[in-house]
Scaffold this motif. Structure first.
Motif, short mmCIF file in Angstrom:
data_model
loop_
_atom_site.label_atom_id
_atom_site.label_comp_id
_atom_site.label_asym_id
_atom_site.label_seq_id
_atom_site.Cartn_x
_atom_site.Cartn_y
_atom_site.Cartn_z
N UNK A 1 -7.79 9.92 -7.73
CA UNK A 1 -7.92 10.06 -9.18
C UNK A 1 -6.51 10.14 -9.78
N UNK A 2 -6.31 9.56 -10.98
CA UNK A 2 -4.98 9.65 -11.60
C UNK A 2 -4.52 11.08 -11.83
N UNK A 3 -5.45 11.96 -12.22
CA UNK A 3 -5.16 13.37 -12.43
C UNK A 3 -6.18 14.18 -11.64
N UNK A 4 -5.68 15.08 -10.81
CA UNK A 4 -6.55 15.93 -10.01
C UNK A 4 -6.41 17.36 -10.52
N UNK A 5 -7.44 17.87 -11.15
CA UNK A 5 -7.45 19.28 -11.58
C UNK A 5 -8.23 20.05 -10.53
N UNK A 6 -7.50 20.85 -9.76
CA UNK A 6 -8.04 21.38 -8.52
C UNK A 6 -8.93 22.60 -8.69
N UNK A 7 -8.88 23.25 -9.85
CA UNK A 7 -9.70 24.45 -10.02
C UNK A 7 -10.32 24.46 -11.41
N UNK A 8 -11.26 25.37 -11.62
CA UNK A 8 -11.97 25.43 -12.90
C UNK A 8 -11.04 25.78 -14.05
N UNK A 9 -10.03 26.62 -13.78
CA UNK A 9 -9.09 26.99 -14.84
C UNK A 9 -8.35 25.76 -15.35
N UNK B 1 -5.48 12.37 -0.33
CA UNK B 1 -4.80 11.36 0.49
C UNK B 1 -5.78 10.60 1.37
N UNK B 2 -6.90 11.24 1.71
CA UNK B 2 -7.92 10.56 2.52
C UNK B 2 -8.92 9.76 1.69
N UNK B 3 -9.00 10.02 0.39
CA UNK B 3 -10.00 9.36 -0.44
C UNK B 3 -9.74 7.85 -0.52
N UNK B 4 -10.80 7.11 -0.75
CA UNK B 4 -10.62 5.66 -0.90
C UNK B 4 -9.70 5.35 -2.06
N UNK B 5 -9.89 6.09 -3.16
CA UNK B 5 -9.03 5.92 -4.34
C UNK B 5 -8.69 7.30 -4.89
N UNK C 1 0.64 -3.54 -7.20
CA UNK C 1 1.25 -3.78 -5.89
C UNK C 1 0.50 -3.05 -4.77
N UNK C 2 -0.62 -2.41 -5.12
CA UNK C 2 -1.42 -1.71 -4.12
C UNK C 2 -1.04 -0.26 -3.90
N UNK C 3 -0.21 0.28 -4.78
CA UNK C 3 0.30 1.65 -4.62
C UNK C 3 -0.41 2.58 -5.61
N UNK C 4 -0.94 3.67 -5.11
CA UNK C 4 -1.66 4.63 -5.94
C UNK C 4 -0.76 5.81 -6.31
N UNK C 5 -0.91 6.30 -7.54
CA UNK C 5 -0.08 7.40 -8.06
C UNK C 5 -0.98 8.45 -8.69
N UNK C 6 -0.72 9.71 -8.38
CA UNK C 6 -1.53 10.78 -8.94
C UNK C 6 -0.70 12.06 -9.03
N UNK D 1 0.86 -1.20 0.00
CA UNK D 1 0.00 0.00 0.00
C UNK D 1 0.89 1.24 0.00
N UNK D 2 0.28 2.37 -0.35
CA UNK D 2 1.00 3.63 -0.34
C UNK D 2 0.42 4.58 -1.36
N UNK D 3 0.60 5.87 -1.13
CA UNK D 3 0.08 6.88 -2.04
C UNK D 3 1.19 7.87 -2.39
N UNK D 4 1.32 8.10 -3.68
CA UNK D 4 2.31 9.03 -4.19
C UNK D 4 1.58 10.12 -4.97
N UNK D 5 1.66 11.35 -4.48
CA UNK D 5 0.97 12.47 -5.09
C UNK D 5 1.99 13.57 -5.39
N UNK D 6 1.97 14.09 -6.62
CA UNK D 6 2.98 15.05 -7.06
C UNK D 6 2.30 16.34 -7.52
#
Length: 268
Positions: A233-241, A227-231, A165-170, A123-128
């Protein structure tokens, strides 16, 4: 706290990294924030660690300290770096190496240090932290754009390898954010007079976008949500722009899209 996570925030002394560390700690997670100088990590309930993103030993030492204290790491958010602006002809190869080291190679070094533990526990989460520039090259910010595009492709490739391997990347994109980065950006080192007008206008326009953008706090909350979400998203677009740029880049004729981008940076 149920589902309390141990989180590593790389680049936590200022800007989006600091906001993310603050958001995660505020929700009860155990947070370790890094900087070249750990004393610059001043957020309440965040443990500061020295970490130099260009030094494998420094990175392994920081990761080792967390594992020794907590016995686990659940998530990493990479927000370190700076950006270089100027015409491509004006930018030295050394500056390109430095830019790639900051946003891309540094992220790779941290990732390699974490993956053995993540693989072991399954398990593990990698967010960039990325940018709209990773999707659409910004005039007079091409080297910065290259580093973000490289990071995004890296994430896409890494995801194939570690998801089984149970590791999420976004990676996360956002438009201009009021981080103060315009005060510490690096200009291309060998100026060429032919570019003076459009180059300076493009840099000034980019700074205005940052100054008019939201405070980093909103992006910090988005990081914590991911980081708290169950899964993730591969790409997180945080704002409307960010969502709009991605959409327009996909549907607009290339010539029209480039024209609009030039206008937005005052070089039409």
């Amino acid at each position: 706290m149920k589902n309390r996570k141990v989180c590593l925030v790389v680049g936590a002394s200022s800007g989006i990294g600091k906001a993310a560390a603050e958001a995660l700690a505020g929700r009860g997670h155990r947070v370790y924030g890094t900087s070249r100088d750990a004393s610059r990590v001043t957020t309440a309930n965040v443990v500061g660690l020295d970490l130099e993103i260009n030094d494998d030993h420094s990175i392994r030492e920081a990761v080792g300290k967390i594992l020794e204290a907590e016995k686990r790491i659940d998530a990493m958010f990479y927000a370190a770096g700076f950006y270089t602006a100027g015409a491509i002809e004006e930018t030295t190869p050394e500056q390109i190496h430095q830019q790639l080291d900051a946003y891309f190679v540094g992220a790779h070094r941290v990732t390699r240090a974490l993956l053995p533990h993540f693989r072991k526990v399954g398990a593990g989460r990698l967010l960039y932290m990325s940018s709209n520039a990773g999707d659409a090259a910004l005039p007079y910010h091409a080297i910065y754009s290259c580093s973000k595009a490289a990071l995004q492709i890296y994430c896409d490739g890494l995801r194939y390898e570690v998801e089984p391997l149970g590791i999420q990347v976004s990676y996360l994109q956002n438009g201009g954010v009021k981080t103060g980065a315009e005060a510490s950006f690096r200009r291309a080192a060998e100026p060429v007079a032919a570019y003076d007008g459009p180059r300076d206008r493009a840099i000034a326009a980019f700074h205005r976008m940052q100054q008019k953008g939201p405070e980093p706090k909103a992006i910090g909350a988005t990081v914590a949500d991911a980081i708290e979400a169950r899964t993730m998203k591969p790409v997180i677009r945080a704002d409307n722009f960010s969502k709009l740029i991605g959409f327009l880049g996909a549907v607009m004729p290339a010539k029209l899209f480039r024209s609009q981008l030039r206008k937005s940076l005052d070089i039409a």
